[in-house]
Enzyme design. Structure first.
Site, PDB file in Angstrom:
ATOM      1  N   ASP A 158       0.846  -1.185   0.000  1.00  0.00           N
ATOM      2  CA  ASP A 158       0.000   0.000   0.000  1.00  0.00           C
ATOM      3  C   ASP A 158       0.893   1.251   0.000  1.00  0.00           C
ATOM      4  O   ASP A 158       1.837   1.327  -0.772  1.00  0.00           O
ATOM      5  CB  ASP A 158      -0.974  -0.046   1.190  1.00  0.00           C
ATOM      6  CG  ASP A 158      -2.137   0.936   1.045  1.00  0.00           C
ATOM      7  OD1 ASP A 158      -3.121   0.586   0.381  1.00  0.00           O
ATOM      8  OD2 ASP A 158      -2.039   2.058   1.573  1.00  0.00           O
ATOM      9  N   TYR A 173      -3.232  10.761   0.702  1.00  0.00           N
ATOM     10  CA  TYR A 173      -3.906  10.766  -0.592  1.00  0.00           C
ATOM     11  C   TYR A 173      -3.781  12.129  -1.262  1.00  0.00           C
ATOM     12  O   TYR A 173      -3.619  12.221  -2.486  1.00  0.00           O
ATOM     13  CB  TYR A 173      -5.365  10.349  -0.416  1.00  0.00           C
ATOM     14  CG  TYR A 173      -5.489   8.891  -0.062  1.00  0.00           C
ATOM     15  CD1 TYR A 173      -5.739   7.931  -1.038  1.00  0.00           C
ATOM     16  CD2 TYR A 173      -5.314   8.456   1.252  1.00  0.00           C
ATOM     17  CE1 TYR A 173      -5.821   6.584  -0.719  1.00  0.00           C
ATOM     18  CE2 TYR A 173      -5.387   7.107   1.573  1.00  0.00           C
ATOM     19  CZ  TYR A 173      -5.639   6.185   0.586  1.00  0.00           C
ATOM     20  OH  TYR A 173      -5.698   4.857   0.906  1.00  0.00           O
ATOM     21  N   HIS A 218      -4.484  -7.897   0.275  1.00  0.00           N
ATOM     22  CA  HIS A 218      -3.810  -6.616   0.418  1.00  0.00           C
ATOM     23  C   HIS A 218      -3.081  -6.463   1.741  1.00  0.00           C
ATOM     24  O   HIS A 218      -2.091  -5.734   1.822  1.00  0.00           O
ATOM     25  CB  HIS A 218      -4.848  -5.499   0.267  1.00  0.00           C
ATOM     26  CG  HIS A 218      -4.274  -4.134   0.105  1.00  0.00           C
ATOM     27  ND1 HIS A 218      -3.508  -3.766  -0.973  1.00  0.00           N
ATOM     28  CD2 HIS A 218      -4.356  -3.030   0.899  1.00  0.00           C
ATOM     29  CE1 HIS A 218      -3.155  -2.499  -0.850  1.00  0.00           C
ATOM     30  NE2 HIS A 218      -3.636  -2.035   0.268  1.00  0.00           N
TER      31      HIS A 218
END
Length: 383
Positions: free
Chosen positions: A177, A307, A361
């Site tokens: 990630d 982000y 993930h």
């Protein structure tokens, strides 16, 4: 800078406030039989909230986390929380593990002993690591930056400074990630110090140069780009809002633990390899420990900054630019869309690429044993 031991000590007042807020949850009516198709399953969420309120023992988890060996320091003016565990073996290799979103340093709890003391877990003591697990700035117990501009690139420099403070000149880097992006930037900016990079995800912002001077896109690479686009259309709304209007979302999640649970647990359901049965796969205690770190530190909003900053500085490569340290990849079958090896080899020196038998993930939480074995194998010739 001074490195100081750190212990988590959440107050009884904060624990009681959480229980009260959970008890006062204002539930919404879900469309009948919608399940997980439109977000977090309502029945699952009610079970999780009830357990968080009446069954979950934070003090037990707090004690478990404190046993990992936590510290605080400052690097270039940024306070950083981290775990540091020395390896048991003749010559442990320093290794910095970086988590992502919606995880935390809690993701790495199960894999740390497998890496630091392989001899006690079916491995060879020659493969031991000194493990460092920092919390990303604005996640958990690493305070949020006070000004814009701290993204994966800048965090890579912070990690290099942290390793210097710990006395490590040469080290390995591993992550998934956001941790994959940070680890890649670390190798790009500090290639002389990074022995190798191991990733269980390729950063979604990674793009090799695609000028006329570069090889044409292959059919496999084109299929990957199409699958990535389709996934983004079906599943990527969270990333768009967290990267464009994070404050509007953060207020609600920071005020409602049930809302926070719905937002984060839906990702553990959708992105893991447990095929919907995350209660059995992860266990509610593990899921709620991660959630509780976000809740008690009030950092869900600051975690969204990655982000915003990631959009501002994506991992786009110029012609001729390459990551010099060797790369190893563990590709888990239920991971988010992953590029083919050829796409990665355009900019990386790929020395190991393993298709893993199961997992998704959150590899360090889902399949710590197999991931640890793969990390050991990759770094074995690089020591």
């Amino acid at each position: 800078m001074t490195i100081t031991p750190f212990n988590i000590a959440i107050s009884d007042t904060a624990l009681n406030d959480l229980k009260q807020r959970l008890a006062n949850t204002r539930w919404v009516d879900a469309m009948p039989h919608s399940g997980w198709s439109e977000g977090c399953d309502a029945d699952f969420l009610k079970r999780a909230v009830a357990y968080w309120r009446d069954g979950f023992d934070w003090r037990v988890q707090e004690q478990r986390l404190n046993a990992l060996g936590q510290f605080m320091t400052q690097v270039d003016g940024q306070s950083v929380h981290f775990i540091h565990r020395r390896g048991t073996g003749p010559a442990p290799l320093p290794l910095i593990l970086t988590h992502g979103w919606p995880g935390s340093f809690v993701e790495m709890a199960a894999i740390i002993p497998l890496l630091t003391d392989p001899g006690s877990h079916g491995g060879d003591p020659q493969d031991a690591f000194d493990v460092v697990v920092p919390s990303l700035p604005g996640y958990g117990f690493s305070p949020a930056p006070t000004a814009p501009g701290t993204g994966p690139l800048q965090i890579a420099d912070l990690w290099a400074g942290l390793m210097t403070q710990l006395g490590y000149v040469r080290f390995g880097a591993q992550g998934g990630d956001w941790g994959a992006g940070v680890s890649t930037w670390l190798a790009l900016r500090h290639p002389q110090r990074v022995a190798g990079v191991h990733l269980n995800f390729i950063s979604g912002s990674y793009r090799p140069p695609l000028t006329d001077a570069e090889p044409a896109i292959t059919s496999d690479e084109q299929a990957f780009l199409q699958s990535e686009l389709a996934w983004s259309d079906a599943e990527g709304a969270y990333g768009r809002i967290q990267g464009t209007k994070p404050q509007s979302l953060a207020l609600g999640l920071n005020d409602s633990p049930a809302g926070l649970a719905a937002w984060i647990l839906e990702k553990f359901h959708g992105w893991s390899g447990f095929h919907g049965d995350i209660e059995k796969g992860f266990g509610l205690d593990e899921l709620l420990t991660n959630l509780s770190v976000y809740w008690f530190t009030g950092t869900v909003g600051s975690s969204f900054r990655m982000y915003v900053e990631g959009r501002a500085r994506p991992l786009h490569f110029a012609s001729g630019q390459r990551v010099l340290p060797p790369l190893g990849v563990a590709q888990f079958p239920d991971e988010l869309p992953m590029p083919p090896r050829s796409w990665v080899e355009r900019c990386f020196d790929v020395q190991r690429w393993t298709m893993m038998p199961r997992g998704g993930h959150f590899a360090a939480m889902e399949q710590p044993q197999s991931l640890a074995e793969e990390i050991r194998a990759f770094f074995r010739p690089l020591r």
